[in-house]
Design a protein around this motif. Structure first.
Motif, PDB file in Angstrom:
ATOM      1  N   SER A   1       0.822  -1.241   0.141  1.00 27.09           N
ATOM      2  CA  SER A   1       0.096  -0.228   0.036  1.00 27.09           C
ATOM      3  C   SER A   1       0.730   1.247   0.124  1.00 27.09           C
ATOM      4  O   SER A   1       0.399   2.449   0.008  1.00 27.09           O
ATOM      5  N   LEU A   2       2.083   1.226   0.019  1.00 29.04           N
ATOM      6  CA  LEU A   2       3.184   2.156   0.148  1.00 29.04           C
ATOM      7  C   LEU A   2       3.658   2.727  -1.104  1.00 29.04           C
ATOM      8  O   LEU A   2       3.806   1.660  -2.047  1.00 29.04           O
TER       9      LEU A   2
ATOM     10  N   HIS B   1       7.814   3.707   1.262  1.00 29.88           N
ATOM     11  CA  HIS B   1       8.779   2.404   1.407  1.00 29.88           C
ATOM     12  C   HIS B   1      10.333   2.776   1.960  1.00 29.88           C
ATOM     13  O   HIS B   1      10.686   2.176   2.809  1.00 29.88           O
ATOM     14  N   VAL B   2      11.014   3.495   1.275  1.00 27.10           N
ATOM     15  CA  VAL B   2      12.220   3.968   1.460  1.00 27.10           C
ATOM     16  C   VAL B   2      12.243   4.663   2.918  1.00 27.10           C
ATOM     17  O   VAL B   2      12.985   4.541   3.633  1.00 27.10           O
TER      18      VAL B   2
ATOM     19  N   ASP C   1      21.078   2.782   2.438  1.00 26.35           N
ATOM     20  CA  ASP C   1      20.679   1.195   2.634  1.00 26.35           C
ATOM     21  C   ASP C   1      19.086   1.019   2.550  1.00 26.35           C
ATOM     22  O   ASP C   1      18.684  -0.196   2.240  1.00 26.35           O
ATOM     23  N   ALA C   2      18.358   2.190   2.805  1.00 28.83           N
ATOM     24  CA  ALA C   2      16.905   2.197   2.730  1.00 28.83           C
ATOM     25  C   ALA C   2      16.632   1.791   1.291  1.00 28.83           C
ATOM     26  O   ALA C   2      15.733   0.966   1.051  1.00 28.83           O
ATOM     27  N   ILE C   3      17.285   2.282   0.390  1.00 30.68           N
ATOM     28  CA  ILE C   3      16.988   2.259  -0.955  1.00 30.68           C
ATOM     29  C   ILE C   3      17.187   0.988  -1.365  1.00 30.68           C
ATOM     30  O   ILE C   3      16.536   0.140  -2.243  1.00 30.68           O
ATOM     31  N   LYS C   4      18.362   0.247  -1.136  1.00 24.27           N
ATOM     32  CA  LYS C   4      18.884  -0.948  -1.168  1.00 24.27           C
ATOM     33  C   LYS C   4      17.818  -1.960  -0.761  1.00 24.27           C
ATOM     34  O   LYS C   4      17.281  -2.921  -1.523  1.00 24.27           O
ATOM     35  N   ARG C   5      17.252  -1.941   0.474  1.00 22.54           N
ATOM     36  CA  ARG C   5      16.186  -2.747   0.815  1.00 22.54           C
ATOM     37  C   ARG C   5      15.002  -2.796   0.289  1.00 22.54           C
ATOM     38  O   ARG C   5      14.400  -3.648   0.042  1.00 22.54           O
TER      39      ARG C   5
ATOM     40  N   HIS D   1      10.102   4.416   5.269  1.00 23.26           N
ATOM     41  CA  HIS D   1       9.936   3.230   6.355  1.00 23.26           C
ATOM     42  C   HIS D   1      11.171   2.888   6.744  1.00 23.26           C
ATOM     43  O   HIS D   1      11.280   2.549   7.908  1.00 23.26           O
ATOM     44  N   TYR D   2      11.877   2.431   6.137  1.00 24.53           N
ATOM     45  CA  TYR D   2      13.253   2.088   6.282  1.00 24.53           C
ATOM     46  C   TYR D   2      14.314   3.022   7.087  1.00 24.53           C
ATOM     47  O   TYR D   2      15.085   2.633   7.848  1.00 24.53           O
ATOM     48  N   GLU D   3      14.138   4.194   6.773  1.00 25.36           N
ATOM     49  CA  GLU D   3      15.200   5.320   7.038  1.00 25.36           C
ATOM     50  C   GLU D   3      14.601   5.463   8.549  1.00 25.36           C
ATOM     51  O   GLU D   3      15.614   5.663   9.374  1.00 25.36           O
ATOM     52  N   ALA D   4      13.399   5.450   8.831  1.00 23.03           N
ATOM     53  CA  ALA D   4      12.960   5.594  10.037  1.00 23.03           C
ATOM     54  C   ALA D   4      13.460   4.604  11.097  1.00 23.03           C
ATOM     55  O   ALA D   4      13.455   4.847  12.213  1.00 23.03           O
ATOM     56  N   GLN D   5      13.794   3.465  10.701  1.00 23.41           N
ATOM     57  CA  GLN D   5      14.755   2.338  11.373  1.00 23.41           C
ATOM     58  C   GLN D   5      15.983   2.425  11.672  1.00 23.41           C
ATOM     59  O   GLN D   5      16.832   1.646  11.947  1.00 23.41           O
ATOM     60  N   ASN D   6      16.466   3.650  11.369  1.00 28.87           N
ATOM     61  CA  ASN D   6      17.904   4.265  11.406  1.00 28.87           C
ATOM     62  C   ASN D   6      18.830   3.597  10.415  1.00 28.87           C
ATOM     63  O   ASN D   6      19.920   3.773  10.536  1.00 28.87           O
ATOM     64  N   ASP D   7      18.142   3.337   9.225  1.00 34.30           N
ATOM     65  CA  ASP D   7      18.889   3.054   7.971  1.00 34.30           C
ATOM     66  C   ASP D   7      19.175   4.389   7.547  1.00 34.30           C
ATOM     67  O   ASP D   7      18.609   5.258   7.312  1.00 34.30           O
ATOM     68  N   ASP D   8      20.343   4.490   6.869  1.00 33.25           N
ATOM     69  CA  ASP D   8      20.692   5.683   6.099  1.00 33.25           C
ATOM     70  C   ASP D   8      20.042   5.545   4.826  1.00 33.25           C
ATOM     71  O   ASP D   8      19.539   4.289   4.224  1.00 33.25           O
ATOM     72  N   ARG D   9      19.935   6.613   3.677  1.00 31.02           N
ATOM     73  CA  ARG D   9      19.445   6.411   2.586  1.00 31.02           C
ATOM     74  C   ARG D   9      19.632   5.415   1.560  1.00 31.02           C
ATOM     75  O   ARG D   9      18.927   4.970   1.132  1.00 31.02           O
TER      76      ARG D   9
END
Length: 299
Positions: A257-258, A263-264, A276-280, A266-274
């Motif tokens: 639904s995102l 989506h990116v 890593d968030a893009i990769k995930r 969401h991962y950044e909020a988990q303390n991932d940098d930009r």
């Protein structure tokens, strides 16, 4: 580049111009864990680089070792490291030791070993006692596959992010924790991971060696009755293959639904940098990283 070196029996061989960096294991408590080879190497090298010279001086005195002792630790490594490399390149051989156990594991010795290897200098391990592996083999938990995770972060937010990243690991997990932090770390671990099996191991090889096995809840109750003393090695059961598969199936489409940008985020909020968030995000969606990057950056 592939770098090879031949084995040397002493630190003062005239067969090569440069010296050798020996990574020497020292006792983690019981002095009888010191190996004959370690004692010989420490006697033969030109100098010994120690994390805490006061602690190492006691060890050297016990074994009647008179080699030159220099300081190398986290706070002086930027200055001491290049100088030690220069001495190695000039032909001097150096033994690197930590306060206890194997050097270069969760300590600045790793930087010196990497710098020496990068320059093609000989780096030779002198095996000895190790707290993490010693704790693992007495934990009662699976030993076929394991992951050493070092020290948990001190503050709640980075600790949560650290635990979230390890949550899906099927391997047995090993980490170190201080007596001042363990009572704060275990409740967060319980909250995020559930009541897994765990072993709390402290004072390995010493007179008051202690191994407490049970669930996280049981170990927390133990600490309430027995205030923590000494450094701990925690050995924690990984997630089972069945649990991992169920979790993956449950979370497989959570992001449908995102938007890509959400989506990116969401991962950044988990303390991932930009990055890593893009990769995930790309992995989740089966996209190329550059496509996710372009989608996010055009906003």
């Amino acid at each position: 580049m592939i770098v090879q070196h031949s084995f040397q029996t002493t630190g003062k061989s005239g067969s090569q111009t440069a010296g050798t960096l020996y990574l020497v294991g020292t006792p983690i408590g019981n002095l009888e864990d010191m190996t004959f080879r370690a004692i010989r190497i420490l006697k033969e090298v030109d100098m010994i680089a120690a994390e805490d010279t006061r602690q190492t001086r006691k060890l050297l005195a016990h074994f009647e070792i008179n080699a030159r002792l220099v300081s190398y630790h986290e706070h002086n490594k930027d200055a001491s490291g290049p100088e030690l490399i220069r001495l190695l390149e000039s032909g001097q051989s150096i033994a690197l030791v930590s306060d206890a156990g194997l050097p270069a594991i969760s300590d600045p010795g790793a930087d010196l070993a990497a710098a020496a290897a990068e320059r093609g200098l000989a780096v030779v391990p002198i095996p000895g006692a190790n707290a993490a592996l010693s704790a693992l083999i007495v934990s009662g938990l699976p030993t076929e596959r394991f992951l050493f995770a070092g020290f948990p972060p001190r503050d709640r937010k980075p600790l949560t992010a650290w635990l979230n990243k390890l949550q899906r690991q099927e391997e047995t997990l090993i980490c170190y924790e201080s007596p001042h932090r363990i009572a704060k770390t275990l409740p967060v671990m319980l909250e995020l991971w559930g009541d897994r099996r765990i072993a709390m191991v402290r004072e390995l090889t010493k007179r008051h060696e202690e191994i407490v096995r049970g669930t996280i809840t049981e170990c927390m109750a133990w600490l309430e009755e027995h205030p923590p003393i000494g450094e701990y090695c925690l050995v924690i059961a990984g997630i089972s293959a069945l649990e991992a598969a169920a979790a993956q199936q449950e979370e497989g489409s959570w992001w449908t639904s995102l938007s890509v940008e959400e989506h990116v985020a969401h991962y950044e909020a988990q303390n991932d940098d930009r990055k890593d968030a893009i990769k995930r995000t790309a992995v989740d969606r089966g996209l190329q990283k550059r496509d996710v990057y372009n989608e996010v950056m055009k906003k």
